[in-house]
Structure formats: C-alpha cells, structure tokens
Motif scaffolding. Structure first.
Motif, mmCIF file in Angstrom:
data_model
loop_
_atom_site.group_PDB
_atom_site.id
_atom_site.type_symbol
_atom_site.label_atom_id
_atom_site.label_comp_id
_atom_site.label_asym_id
_atom_site.label_seq_id
_atom_site.Cartn_x
_atom_site.Cartn_y
_atom_site.Cartn_z
ATOM 1 N N GLY A 12 0.815 -1.247 -0.013
ATOM 2 C CA GLY A 12 -0.054 -0.286 -0.132
ATOM 3 C C GLY A 12 0.874 1.259 0.241
ATOM 4 N N GLN A 15 -0.490 7.114 1.809
ATOM 5 C CA GLN A 15 0.063 8.318 2.810
ATOM 6 C C GLN A 15 0.429 7.615 3.801
ATOM 7 O OE1 GLN A 15 -2.906 11.091 4.266
ATOM 8 N NE2 GLN A 15 -1.005 12.194 5.399
ATOM 9 N N ALA A 16 -0.064 6.666 4.617
ATOM 10 C CA ALA A 16 0.437 5.862 5.824
ATOM 11 C C ALA A 16 1.753 5.101 5.404
ATOM 12 C CB ALA A 16 -0.380 4.961 6.051
ATOM 13 N N ALA A 38 -0.781 -0.400 -5.524
ATOM 14 C CA ALA A 38 -1.580 -0.916 -6.574
ATOM 15 C C ALA A 38 -1.711 0.050 -7.723
ATOM 16 C CB ALA A 38 -2.781 -1.258 -6.092
ATOM 17 N N GLU A 39 -1.630 1.437 -7.209
ATOM 18 C CA GLU A 39 -1.858 2.574 -8.146
ATOM 19 C C GLU A 39 -0.557 2.699 -9.025
ATOM 20 O OE1 GLU A 39 -3.989 6.144 -6.834
ATOM 21 O OE2 GLU A 39 -4.156 5.127 -4.806
ATOM 22 N N ARG A 46 -4.211 12.456 -0.331
ATOM 23 C CA ARG A 46 -5.655 12.624 -1.050
ATOM 24 C C ARG A 46 -6.452 13.825 -1.055
ATOM 25 N NH1 ARG A 46 -6.252 7.465 -3.372
ATOM 26 N NH2 ARG A 46 -4.530 6.256 -2.389
ATOM 27 N N LYS A 51 -10.753 18.811 -4.154
ATOM 28 C CA LYS A 51 -10.660 20.285 -3.660
ATOM 29 C C LYS A 51 -9.841 21.064 -4.878
ATOM 30 C CE LYS A 51 -10.368 19.613 1.195
ATOM 31 N NZ LYS A 51 -10.019 17.974 1.424
ATOM 32 N N ALA A 84 -0.851 -6.773 -4.484
ATOM 33 C CA ALA A 84 -0.468 -8.025 -3.532
ATOM 34 C C ALA A 84 -1.761 -8.643 -3.514
ATOM 35 C CB ALA A 84 -0.048 -7.372 -2.026
ATOM 36 N N THR A 111 -2.850 -0.522 3.187
ATOM 37 C CA THR A 111 -3.709 -0.576 2.150
ATOM 38 C C THR A 111 -4.931 0.303 2.051
ATOM 39 O OG1 THR A 111 -4.787 -2.606 3.083
ATOM 40 C CG2 THR A 111 -3.105 -2.862 1.354
ATOM 41 N N ARG A 132 -11.771 8.398 -5.105
ATOM 42 C CA ARG A 132 -10.742 8.243 -4.031
ATOM 43 C C ARG A 132 -9.133 8.156 -4.610
ATOM 44 N NH1 ARG A 132 -10.425 6.684 1.360
ATOM 45 N NH2 ARG A 132 -8.020 6.227 1.441
ATOM 46 N N ASP A 280 -5.786 4.062 7.182
ATOM 47 C CA ASP A 280 -7.241 3.767 7.089
ATOM 48 C C ASP A 280 -7.559 2.668 7.326
ATOM 49 O OD1 ASP A 280 -7.367 6.611 6.172
ATOM 50 O OD2 ASP A 280 -8.747 6.289 4.508
ATOM 51 N N SER A 297 -8.414 9.582 8.131
ATOM 52 C CA SER A 297 -8.052 11.258 8.191
ATOM 53 C C SER A 297 -6.547 11.376 7.964
ATOM 54 C CB SER A 297 -8.066 11.762 9.634
ATOM 55 O OG SER A 297 -7.377 11.419 10.454
ATOM 56 N N TRP A 298 -6.211 12.510 7.253
ATOM 57 C CA TRP A 298 -4.644 12.812 6.841
ATOM 58 C C TRP A 298 -3.936 12.800 8.137
ATOM 59 C CZ3 TRP A 298 -1.751 16.798 8.580
ATOM 60 C CH2 TRP A 298 -0.578 16.977 7.683
ATOM 61 N N TRP A 326 -9.806 18.098 9.000
ATOM 62 C CA TRP A 326 -10.332 19.204 8.459
ATOM 63 C C TRP A 326 -11.113 19.079 7.219
ATOM 64 C CZ3 TRP A 326 -6.063 17.696 6.384
ATOM 65 C CH2 TRP A 326 -5.456 17.942 5.107
#
Ligand SMILES: Cc1cc2nc3c(=O)[nH]c(=O)nc-3n(C[C@H](O)[C@H](O)[C@H](O)COP(=O)(O)OP(=O)(O)OC[C@H]3O[C@@H](n4cnc5c(N)ncnc54)[C@H](O)[C@@H]3O)c2cc1C
Length: 414
Positions: A12, A15-16, A38-39, A46, A51, A84, A111, A132, A280, A297-298, A326
């Motif tokens: 994955g 961000q994390a 995967a992307e 995100r 925005k 994976a 993930t 997403r 997430d 969340s971010w 936020w």
C-alpha cells in the motif's frame, strides 16, 4: 560480514505507507525497504483530490508526498502498478499479481480504504463516478463544467466537498442523502445543519431521507437517478460519495484478526507479531480515546506511519494525538477534534450567522469533542481540552470575551 537485514515490505503506497517508508529510512539507513502500490503513481496525498485538483486549480504533482526521484534516491524499492494478492505467513512472503513473491522479515499493511459503491442497480453506460484516487479526480474534474448537472449521492465529507467544488465551477448541484442529516456519524445535527446551510446559501440543493433505487443511462450521455419515492432526477454526472470500506481482505484471508479494519494494538501490531498495519485500514487501539478506532484522516495516516517507521527502526513512537480532521468547503475551513461516541451538551461560541464559530461537545461536563468553522485558532485549545477530558463551564466557553488559550492553560496545564 554482517547478515543482510530482512526486508520490511510495505503493501500500500499511500500516505501511511509512504510515511512508514520515509521515516524508517531516515532512522535506519541500512534497512531494506520494499513498497508495493496498486496505483500507477508514487505516493500522494488525497485531500486535494476533492478540492484543488478536482477544480483544476492545483497540479496533480503538488499532491506528491515526496519530490520525483526521492524513492529511488532513498534506496526504497517502490513498485507501483502492482497489487499484493495473498500473504503466505508460513513462508513469510507476499504474493503479487504478476506471479512473483516478495519475502519479508516484517510486513506492513497500509492498504487504505476504497470508495463504497451503490447498493442499487447502476447501468454501466451511465456517467457515474467514485472519488478515491488521483485517476478518479482526473476523470471527474473535466466534467464539472459550468451549467453541468451534478448529482452527488451522499452528504458525507467527500460528497459535500465535491458538491462545493462543482458549485464553485458553475455546476447545478444536487446532493441526495439517505439519512435524515448530513455527516451523521461524526457531528452534532446542529453543526451538520450549519454546514448544510452553507451549501444551500451557495445554491446547492440538498435532500435528506432520499433512497436511490437505480441509476440509468440517459440518451445523450447523461444519467437518470431513480428515487424510491418515484421521482427521477436528470444528471450529466453522478458522483457516489457514500463512504469507504477498509481494504482488509488480504489480512482477513491470511487469518489476521479484523473487524471492519485490521485490528492492531496502539503500536500498529496485528495478531501476527511480524505484521503491522497503519492508516485507514487499521482499527488501532487509541491510548487517548481508550478504545480501538478506525480513523480515515490525513493526520491519522501520517502520525501512524511516522510512529510505525520509528518503531520498526527500534526507536520510540511519538505520543498519540487527539483525532483531528479538516475539510474546506466554499472557502470555509471546518475542523473537528475528538472521536466522541456520545455527548449530552453542545456549547456554541458564536453562531452560524456570525460566519465563524466554535463548538464544544461535553459529556457529563467534560470535553469530548470540538468543531471550528473559520476559527482555526480555537482548535489548539479544543484539542487540549479534549485530550485531558477537562471539565469546562459552558458559559465560560461560550463567552466571546473568554481567552480560550488561557482557559486551556487553566483547565489543562501542560
Ligand atoms: C477525496 C478525499 C479527500 C480527503 N480529504 C481529506 C481532508 O480534507 N482531511 C483529512 O483529514 N482527510 C482527508 N481524506 C482522508 C485521507 O486522505 C485518508 O485518510 C488517507 O489518504 C489515508 O491514507 P492511507 O495510506 O491509509 O490509505 P490510502 O491513501 O487509501 O492508500 C492506500 C494505498 O494502498 C493501495 N492498495 C490497496 N490494496 C493494495 C494491495 N493489495 N496491493 C498493493 N496496494 C494496495 C491503494 O491502491 C492505495 O494507493 C480524504 C480522502 C479522500 C479520498
């Protein structure tokens, strides 16, 4: 000769995952790090997808978590466009969709989550979008043309942010929500109503208690959204924003304990001591909130990623923070803190008509959550009051003459 350390494999590349990898690299220069995503893109954030990037005002590259070349330069083996498909815990390896396998000493599952799809028949030819990924945003953005009829299904954060961005682009926007209120799971109805009012004032139509029966393709490339009450709404584009589900399938199939997310302790350890999870996808024990939480969340993705990177490098994870989130809608900055399950009093400081306000959630007189609306400078005090569960006098909080930082120092000294 020293033995080569066993690789840390991160599944994955969001961000994390990116924060686990970058932190681990900074703390452990010799660590072997493999990250599988995967992307087709290197890790990115995100929030701009609904925005600035959706509005076409920000470049996709601005969302990148690291500059181009960082991953290679840092010696992190990043494989994008590879998924994976299984974890073989006995052999300590992850099987990938190209038939190869990646051996791990430690496995990190970051993930994330994926957008929920509508539980109703949807004609594949109808212009129905989810939001997403960066590719989702790049596909949806050009459809937000002036005059376009946009129907957003779901009045959660993603649905409302899309509605605001579309309306600011000059679209005619309708939001359809099955529940009786917006943002029902996280906000007091009075606060949610103030946010819905913001949308209505900007010309967004918002309807509650509305069930979608089906989405049909309409002649000319549009869609018809058929409702349970017999109405049918014409749209040029439909956006489904009805929440996300954790991508915990790999873990579940491997026999790792899950419950709407991968269950972890406060340090990200799953039921397998060699396997960790963050972001997430993780339902992690939250030391401040005293229960397991799956946060989308971010802040959470970044903090858990950093904490896990430090832990895997043999260091100490930073202290947990009060959950914080936020959103930006129609130029207003809205923030929330805490993860209250219940509250018996909601204290307003300012009113919606003032254009800026803060709200404190109390349970048995103690602070359990807070919101700010264009009043970000109040958030520090709210977070600290919630962190210690401070007993707050509602009248003092509500009084605009009260200095909130002074109140914070008095009730929740560091
Ligand atoms: C449109 C949008 C707007 C948002 N706005 C805000 C905001 O304003 N404020 C805020 O606080 N939060 C916001 N968020 C939430 C925040 O972006 C997420 O909480 C954060 O991205 C979670 O990071 P993550 O790394 O856990 O998961 P993700 O970012 O989802 O990354 C997970 C990655 O893992 C990959 N993956 C999944 N399964 C596999 C597999 N089997 N093999 C390989 N790779 C796999 C996925 O493709 C994905 O790239 C927003 C989210 C979205 C979608």
């Amino acid at each position: 000769m020293a033995a080569t350390p066993e690789p840390v494999v991160i599944v994955g590349a969001g961000q994390a995952g990116a924060w686990v990898a970058a932190t681990l690299r900074a703390e452990a220069p010799d660590a072997r790090i493999v990250m599988i995503g995967a992307e087709p893109h290197a890790p990115y954030e995100r929030p701009p997808l609904s925005k600035g990037i959706l509005a076409g005002k920000a470049e996709p590259a601005s969302a990148a978590l690291r500059p181009p070349g960082y991953w290679e330069g840092a010696g992190i083996a990043l494989a994008t466009g590879r998924r994976a498909v299984a974890i073989d815990r006995a052999a300590r390896c992850v099987l990938l969709d190209d038939g190869t396998a990646e051996r791990y000493g430690t496995l990190v599952l970051t993930t994330g989550a994926e957008a929920r799809t509508l539980d109703a028949p949807v004609d594949a030819r109808a212009p129905v979008h989810l939001l997403r990924t960066l590719d989702d945003a790049l596909a949806l953005g050009p459809r937000l043309r002036p005059g376009a009829r946009i129907v957003a299904i779901g009045a959660g954060f993603v649905g409302l942010e899309v509605a605001a961005t579309a309306r600011e682009a000059g679209c005619a926007v309708t939001v359809l929500e099955a529940a009786p209120a917006a943002l029902g799971r996280v906000l007091d109805p009075t606060v949610a109503e103030a946010i819905v009012d913001l949308h209505r004032r900007h010309g967004v139509e918002v309807a509650f208690g509305v069930r979608v029966n089906a989405i049909r393709a309409a002649p000319g490339g549009g869609a018809r959204v058929d409702l349970a009450d017999g109405r049918s709404i014409a749209a040029d584009t439909v956006v489904v924003g009805i929440g996300a589900r954790p991508c915990d399938d790999l873990a579940r199939a491997a026999g790792i304990a899950c419950d709407d997310g991968i269950l972890t302790d406060a340090e990200g350890r799953t039921s397998d001591p060699l396997i960790f999870a963050a972001g997430d996808v993780a339902r992690a024990m939250h030391p401040l909130m005293g229960r397991a939480l799956r946060l989308e969340s971010w802040q959470n993705a970044q903090n858990q990623g950093i904490a896990l990177g430090k832990l895997l490098a043999g260091g100490e994870a930073p202290a947990a923070e009060v959950p914080w989130f936020w959103t930006d809608q129609f130029g207003a900055n809205i923030q929330m803190c805490g993860a209250p399950r219940a509250w018996d009093q909601v204290v307003w400081r300012g009113r919606p008509e003032d254009g800026r306000w803060s709200v404190l959630y109390l349970c048995a007189g103690r602070a359990v959550g807070g919101n700010t609306f264009d009043a970000a400078r109040d958030m520090r005090a709210l977070r600290r009051l919630v962190e210690v569960g401070a007993p707050v006098d509602p009248a003092r909080f509500a009084d605009p003459a009260t200095n909130l930082l002074a109140l914070m120092r008095e009730l929740a000294p560091a």
